[in-house]
Design a protein around this motif. Structure first.
Motif, short mmCIF file in Angstrom:
data_model
loop_
_atom_site.label_atom_id
_atom_site.label_comp_id
_atom_site.label_asym_id
_atom_site.label_seq_id
_atom_site.Cartn_x
_atom_site.Cartn_y
_atom_site.Cartn_z
N ASN A 107 -8.93 -3.89 -2.92
CA ASN A 107 -7.63 -3.15 -2.20
C ASN A 107 -7.64 -1.71 -2.84
O ASN A 107 -6.95 -0.91 -2.01
N PHE A 108 -7.54 -1.63 -3.83
CA PHE A 108 -7.16 -0.09 -4.48
C PHE A 108 -8.16 0.81 -3.91
O PHE A 108 -7.95 1.89 -3.48
N SER A 162 -0.40 5.51 -7.06
CA SER A 162 0.80 4.78 -7.61
C SER A 162 0.45 4.03 -8.82
O SER A 162 -0.73 3.52 -9.09
N PRO A 163 1.28 4.11 -9.68
CA PRO A 163 1.06 3.20 -11.19
C PRO A 163 0.80 1.83 -11.01
O PRO A 163 0.37 1.00 -11.49
N TRP A 164 1.57 1.25 -9.70
CA TRP A 164 1.77 -0.17 -9.54
C TRP A 164 0.30 -0.45 -8.87
O TRP A 164 -0.45 -1.33 -9.15
N ASP A 165 -0.42 0.39 -8.10
CA ASP A 165 -1.69 0.03 -7.56
C ASP A 165 -2.76 0.33 -8.84
O ASP A 165 -3.56 -0.70 -8.86
N VAL A 185 -6.22 -2.85 -12.58
CA VAL A 185 -6.60 -3.05 -13.97
C VAL A 185 -6.56 -4.74 -14.01
O VAL A 185 -7.29 -5.17 -14.72
N THR A 186 -5.50 -5.11 -13.41
CA THR A 186 -5.56 -6.63 -13.40
C THR A 186 -6.58 -7.38 -12.90
O THR A 186 -7.01 -8.22 -13.24
N GLN A 203 0.94 -1.24 -0.12
CA GLN A 203 -0.11 0.01 0.01
C GLN A 203 0.99 1.24 0.11
O GLN A 203 1.72 1.32 0.77
N ASN A 204 0.57 2.13 -0.90
CA ASN A 204 1.55 3.34 -1.29
C ASN A 204 0.51 4.56 -1.10
O ASN A 204 -0.26 4.78 -1.96
N THR A 205 0.61 5.50 -0.15
CA THR A 205 -0.15 6.47 0.25
C THR A 205 0.34 7.69 -0.07
O THR A 205 -0.10 8.91 0.35
#
Length: 331
Positions: free
Chosen positions: A99-100, A44-47, A52-53, A8-10
């Motif tokens: 989660n997002f 975050s682009p990873w999130d 999307v996945t 988690q990146n906030t």
């Protein structure tokens, strides 16, 4: 296997701070004149990639479930296992989407534990369903003469019930206290799962993978033995067996490439490691649920017929004329 609680990146800073893993922390605590309730943290682009996945996973597996549900002929134990796998992957996809949402819109300890539990249940059930399908393949070759009489629908449902029971037990562990919300030093690479819990889940996955490898080796041996015993159809069987072995190799390699990096990283790393490494191993693991419908469902001729009937009301001639005999490459 240790898939619960995605990174988690906030924070809005490029510098990693372990406290940034708290999804409920105010992203703008010290900015005067800014309403923290309306401020939106950097995404975050990873999130985004994981969300999307998750969307792709949900769409694929919802389609598989719909075809299995509305096609009366797809009720054999094999298709029940495929349906259970599709449902687990569908739950995983929805868990990634939630989660997002929980990271950027809804924050709190409760929703973090809920998100973690859903992901652990879903991915655990997905891996165990793949193991069950592998065992089903092995038994269909090892006991070819008695397979259809021994493998009843009731027995298959009991196996699926056991799979989901194990998944639920693993999923509720963080909510029952196996979490690091009160002690950040015990966190694994996926907060709020503790390091010890993550290691246990990873080791469990490695054991499942070892069993799958052994079963696939036995499947290959049995297939080659059958090919040698049938001399009249030697050329046809040799081609079919080679194709089956290649298919099994692709399945096993895809599973290993998706899950082994994350499992090994969960064992050696903890929350002090850069979060980008966690994202880089979590994303391939999540992609396994994208691959599963292609490998286990969309390749199956019967499911292909169901898809064609559902979409256009007809079946291509190459599918309608295809033999229905099951081989080691079928699922």
């Amino acid at each position: 296997m240790s898939s619960g609680g995605l990174p988690q990146n906030t924070t809005s800073s490029a510098t990693f701070d372990p406290s940034s893993l708290d999804p409920w922390l105010d992203p703008y605590p010290d900015l005067p004149g800014v309403n923290s309730s309306s401020a939106v943290p950097d995404v975050s682009p990873w999130d985004v990639a994981l969300c999307v996945t998750g969307t792709l996973i949900s769409c694929e597996n919802a389609l598989v479930i719909a075809v299995l549900f509305y096609t009366p002929t797809l009720r054999a134990p094999m298709f029940i296992l495929i349906g259970s796998l599709a449902f687990a992957d569908l739950l995983a996809g929805l868990g990634l989407i939630l989660n997002f949402v929980f990271i950027y819109l809804v924050k709190g300890e409760v929703v973090t534990l809920v998100s973690t539990g859903i992901l652990i249940v879903a991915f655990s059930a997905s891996i165990l369903n793949i193991l069950a399908i592998t065992v089903d393949r092995y038994l269909s070759l090892y006991n070819a003469l008695t397979y259809h009489t021994e493998r009843t629908v009731l027995f298959t449902y009991l196996v699926i019930g056991l799979i989901w029971l194990v998944g639920l037990i693993l999923g509720v562990l963080p909510a029952l206290g196996w979490n690091c919300l009160d002690d950040e030093t015990t966190c694994s690479v996926c907060r709020p799962v503790t390091k010890s819990n993550a290691v246990a889940l990873a080791i469990f996955f490695l054991l499942v993978f070892a069993v799958m490898m052994q079963l696939y080796l036995q499947i290959c041996r049995i297939a080659f033995r059958h090919a040698q015993q049938i001399a009249v159809q030697h050329q046809f069987i040799a081609i079919s067996t080679t194709k089956g072995v290649q298919t099994l190799s692709v399945i096993l390699c895809a599973f290993a490439m998706c899950w082994l990096p994350f499992a090994m990283y969960s064992i050696v790393a903890d929350s002090s490691y850069p979060i980008i490494y966690t994202y880089a191993t979590v994303l391939p693991a999540a992609c396994n649920s994208v691959i599963n419908p292609i490998i286990y469902a969309f390749r199956n001729p019967d499911i292909q017929k169901g898809l064609w009937l559902a979409c256009c009301g007809c079946v291509p001639s190459n599918l309608s004329l295809r033999p229905r005999a099951r081989t080691s490459s079928d699922v």
